[in-house]
Each structure stands twice: as C-alpha cells, then as structure tokens.
Design a protein around this motif. Structure first.
Motif, PDB file in Angstrom:
ATOM      1  N   HIS A 191     -55.365 105.311-112.351  1.00  0.00           N
ATOM      2  CA  HIS A 191     -56.242 104.892-111.244  1.00  0.00           C
ATOM      3  C   HIS A 191     -57.737 105.099-111.566  1.00  0.00           C
ATOM      4  O   HIS A 191     -58.577 104.244-111.270  1.00  0.00           O
ATOM      5  CB  HIS A 191     -55.839 105.709-110.008  1.00  0.00           C
ATOM      6  CG  HIS A 191     -56.628 105.431-108.786  1.00  0.00           C
ATOM      7  ND1 HIS A 191     -56.351 104.382-107.942  1.00  0.00           N
ATOM      8  CD2 HIS A 191     -57.706 106.063-108.252  1.00  0.00           C
ATOM      9  CE1 HIS A 191     -57.219 104.392-106.936  1.00  0.00           C
ATOM     10  NE2 HIS A 191     -58.054 105.403-107.104  1.00  0.00           N
ATOM     11  N   HIS A 237     -61.112 102.592-111.861  1.00  0.00           N
ATOM     12  CA  HIS A 237     -62.445 102.763-111.245  1.00  0.00           C
ATOM     13  C   HIS A 237     -63.546 102.634-112.299  1.00  0.00           C
ATOM     14  O   HIS A 237     -64.608 102.092-112.025  1.00  0.00           O
ATOM     15  CB  HIS A 237     -62.550 104.159-110.615  1.00  0.00           C
ATOM     16  CG  HIS A 237     -62.050 104.235-109.198  1.00  0.00           C
ATOM     17  ND1 HIS A 237     -62.506 103.419-108.187  1.00  0.00           N
ATOM     18  CD2 HIS A 237     -61.130 105.054-108.609  1.00  0.00           C
ATOM     19  CE1 HIS A 237     -61.903 103.731-107.047  1.00  0.00           C
ATOM     20  NE2 HIS A 237     -61.054 104.715-107.274  1.00  0.00           N
ATOM     21  N   SER A 253     -64.997 109.906-106.023  1.00  0.00           N
ATOM     22  CA  SER A 253     -64.057 109.327-105.059  1.00  0.00           C
ATOM     23  C   SER A 253     -63.539 110.418-104.136  1.00  0.00           C
ATOM     24  O   SER A 253     -64.083 111.520-104.098  1.00  0.00           O
ATOM     25  CB  SER A 253     -62.911 108.653-105.812  1.00  0.00           C
ATOM     26  OG  SER A 253     -62.116 109.639-106.423  1.00  0.00           O
ATOM     27  N   ASP A 312     -60.859 101.817-103.180  1.00  0.00           N
ATOM     28  CA  ASP A 312     -59.583 101.474-103.821  1.00  0.00           C
ATOM     29  C   ASP A 312     -59.185 100.013-103.624  1.00  0.00           C
ATOM     30  O   ASP A 312     -59.240  99.489-102.514  1.00  0.00           O
ATOM     31  CB  ASP A 312     -58.473 102.393-103.282  1.00  0.00           C
ATOM     32  CG  ASP A 312     -58.610 103.789-103.841  1.00  0.00           C
ATOM     33  OD1 ASP A 312     -59.451 103.991-104.743  1.00  0.00           O
ATOM     34  OD2 ASP A 312     -57.870 104.672-103.383  1.00  0.00           O
ATOM     35  N   MET A 315     -59.149  96.239-109.600  1.00  0.00           N
ATOM     36  CA  MET A 315     -59.519  97.132-110.721  1.00  0.00           C
ATOM     37  C   MET A 315     -58.289  97.474-111.572  1.00  0.00           C
ATOM     38  O   MET A 315     -58.410  97.717-112.772  1.00  0.00           O
ATOM     39  CB  MET A 315     -60.216  98.403-110.203  1.00  0.00           C
ATOM     40  CG  MET A 315     -59.335  99.337-109.418  1.00  0.00           C
ATOM     41  SD  MET A 315     -60.321 100.710-108.743  1.00  0.00           S
ATOM     42  CE  MET A 315     -59.017 101.841-108.243  1.00  0.00           C
TER      43      MET A 315
HETATM   44 ZN    ZN Z   1     -59.789 105.623-105.948  1.00  0.00          ZN
END
Ligand code: ZN
Ligand code: KG4
Length: 340
Positions: free
Chosen positions: A114, A118, A138, A305, A309
């Motif tokens: 994840h 980003h 984040s 989110d 991405m």
């Molecule tokens: Zn995130």
C-alpha cells in the motif's frame, strides 16, 4: 498494458483500471466507495465491519469499472491488489478477489504494498527519475524515505509513536469534530483569528535524527481543551496544531534533503492522505523553492486511499518483472517498505 487495481486495506473499497500510455498512466475508470459513515458512530475504523463491507461491494465495483470502459476481463493484462500493510480482513478480501480474477483469466496476479502505491502514484502523470525523496504522511504511517527504484526504498526517518494522520484524527475527536479528522481540522484552522493565541510544543524538533513524534501534541491539546475554550478559540488551537505538525515535518525533511546531497536529489514528493492538506502543501512548496528541488504532490484525490495507485504500482511492477507474483502470496498486515 492495462492493469486492474484493488484497494481494501482500510475503510475504502476501490477498484480502478489504468492503462500504461507512453510511460505514464491513464485512468480508464475508477470507483471508490467510502465506509466513513458506517464507522463514524464508533469514532474510528471497526475492522470486522470494514471487511464485511469490502466483501459486499467488491464485485459490483469491479463490474462497474469494466462496464464503464467497455472492457472484458480478458482485456486486462494483470490484477493488482494491496496485500499489506493494513487490516487483515480487508486485505484478504481484495487479495483473494484479485487472485480469483487472475486464475480465471490466466493473467498475472500482482501483490502491491500500500505504501509503495502512495509513493509511486506521483510518477503516473509526470516523469520523476529515481532516486527521489518522499514524505509519506497517512493515517497509519509517517515516513521520510528515499525511493531508489520502483521496489527499493530506504527509510530515513519515521514517527516513533502516532502517525501524522492519526494525530489529526485523535485531535479532531478532542475538539469535538468528526472522523476522519484531517480535513475537518484544516477547515476549522482556516477560521482562526488569533493565530498566536496558543503555543503547542514541536516534538523532537531539535533532535538530529529524521524521526518524528506526535503523541505529545495530542496531550497538550487535551490540556488546553480541558479549560473549556470557546468555538473561536478552538479554531485558533486547530491552526496552531496544524502549524506545529508542519514545522516538525519541514525541519526533518530539510535535514533529509541535506543528508542526501550525495544522491543529487532533484525531486521531492509529498504523498499520503495528509498530503491533501493545502497548508502543508504550500509550506513544502516554499521549502522546495528555497532548496532548488522540484516539488511534486499528486492531485488531492490521489493522495487519499484509492485503487488507481495500486493499479499504477502494478504497471510499474509488470513492466519491470514481466511475470506476476505467486498465488500463495499472503497478505501481510505489517509490511515495511524496506522489505518488499
Ligand atoms: Zn493510505
Ligand atoms: O492515505 P490515507 O487515505 O489512508 C491511510 O493509508 O492511512 O490517509 C488517511 C489519513 C487520515 O488520518 C486523515 O485524517 C488524513 O489522512 N487526512 C488529512 C487530510 N485529508 C486526509 N490530514 C490533514 N489534512 C487533510 N486535508
């Protein structure tokens, strides 16, 4: 190359289809379903509820992005899913769904970190060469890192306690605002009239490392609020809170810029949900101007989110590796960027 990405690591279910066009990415369709309202009564994300919600809507969202692009599953070259870090229940839903699509189409399954999503999203619209410096802020992470390659990252500094987004969320609760707190604090801070009314600490600001700390700030805010401050004073406090966080981030990124001179860094990327904060964006823009480094920040919708991405990171991975990940790759709720 066309990749379908799935993001289910926290409280947003998102599916996106991205096409690799002349080295950059074109979003063909993206859907994001926020669960914020479902979690709001609890003041934070309830993991069990989150995974059920992901499970309920993942098929519909996938159907919608395919319909919108008039593509069939067979037109997709790879299926990317967030496999960590995040809440295990949600990760299992997205990861297994992507594996299923990969099996029925016989196309690669791509396991994506994840945080990598980003960091790399900044390269989707604009060519940014490695290595570049990145501040990833984040809800779960605050990292100053060097991106050496699409899958090689060196962490230079990180929060030793609360992440920046977490600090915004907790402080928002103290101020009687909702969740997620970041956008609400930003809005309240814009109403500040006496910007110097309060003074909060700047944790670790004189420490020579690039590490950060935010849990003490929240305690200082609590002490002030206990004195029953007025609504307009709350705006002044929100302003000072945002300013304190920004000053700490600026100081540590400044150290990182100086310590990375050897790499001749040309680009600085601000990313993660907190990067959608305009005050923070403007302050970093000014820092980069002084340092003569390009300032890059994704569009606000790409900071929080999203599955675009993940699809884009999948494209970068497929371009470099040609083959996908093994189908016995398991989700990892804790997965450092340094161990990809
Ligand atoms: Zn995130
Ligand atoms: O990257 P993200 O969407 O999810 C995680 O991976 O955690 O970040 C969510 C975090 C939340 O803590 C939220 O309060 C914060 O980003 N955030 C903001 C703003 N928009 C979202 N923080 C400060 N200012 C904002 N405008």
């Amino acid at each position: 190359m066309i990749v379908l990405g799935i993001e289910t690591s926290c409280d947003e279910t998102s599916v996106s289809i991205v096409q690799d066009k002349k080295d950059r990415g074109k979003v063909l369709s993206e859907k994001i379903l926020s669960q914020v309202k479902k979690h709001q009564p609890f003041g934070g994300v309830v993991p069990e509820l989150a995974s059920r919600e992901h499970s309920d809507c993942i098929s519909n969202l996938t159907r919608q992005v395919l319909d919108e692009t008039s593509l069939n599953l067979d037109d997709i070259d790879g299926f990317a899913a967030t496999t960590g870090p995040g809440l295990l229940g949600g990760l299992l839903v997205g990861c297994n769904y992507a594996k299923g699509l990969s099996i029925i189409t016989n196309k690669p399954f791509l396991s994506i970190n994840h945080l990598q999503g980003h960091v790399l999203i900044s390269r989707m619209k604009k060519k940014i060469n490695f290595p570049f410096l990145c501040l990833l802020v984040s809800g779960g992470h605050s990292l100053i890192l060097l991106a050496k390659n699409f899958n090689k990252f060196k962490i230079l500094g990180e929060s030793i306690d609360d992440a920046v987004g977490e600090a915004f969320d907790k402080t928002s609760k103290l101020l009687g605002l909702g969740y997620p707190g970041g956008p609400l604090i930003e809005k309240l801070a814009q109403k500040a009239q006496r910007e110097k009314k309060f003074h909060l600490p700047r944790p670790l600001i004189n420490d020579k490392t690039m590490n950060l700390s935010f849990s003490g700030l929240k305690t200082s805010v609590r002490r002030i609020i206990e004195k029953n401050i007025s609504q307009s004073e709350k705006a002044d406090l929100a302003y000072e809170f945002q300013k304190s966080i920004t000053e700490c981030l600026l100081k540590k990124v400044n150290i990182a810029m100086d310590s990375c001179k050897y790499y001749k860094i040309k680009d600085f990327v601000l990313s993660g949900g907190v990067a959608s904060n305009s005050f923070i964006r403007n302050q970093f823009k000014s820092l980069c101007l002084v340092k003569n480094i390009n300032f890059i920040v994704p569009a606000k919708a790409l900071c929080t989110d999203n599955a675009t991405m993940i699809a884009w990171a999948g494209i970068e991975k497929l371009r470099n590796h040609k083959i996908g990940d093994r189908l016995n790759t398991h989700p990892q709720p804790r997965w450092s960027l340094e161990s990809i």
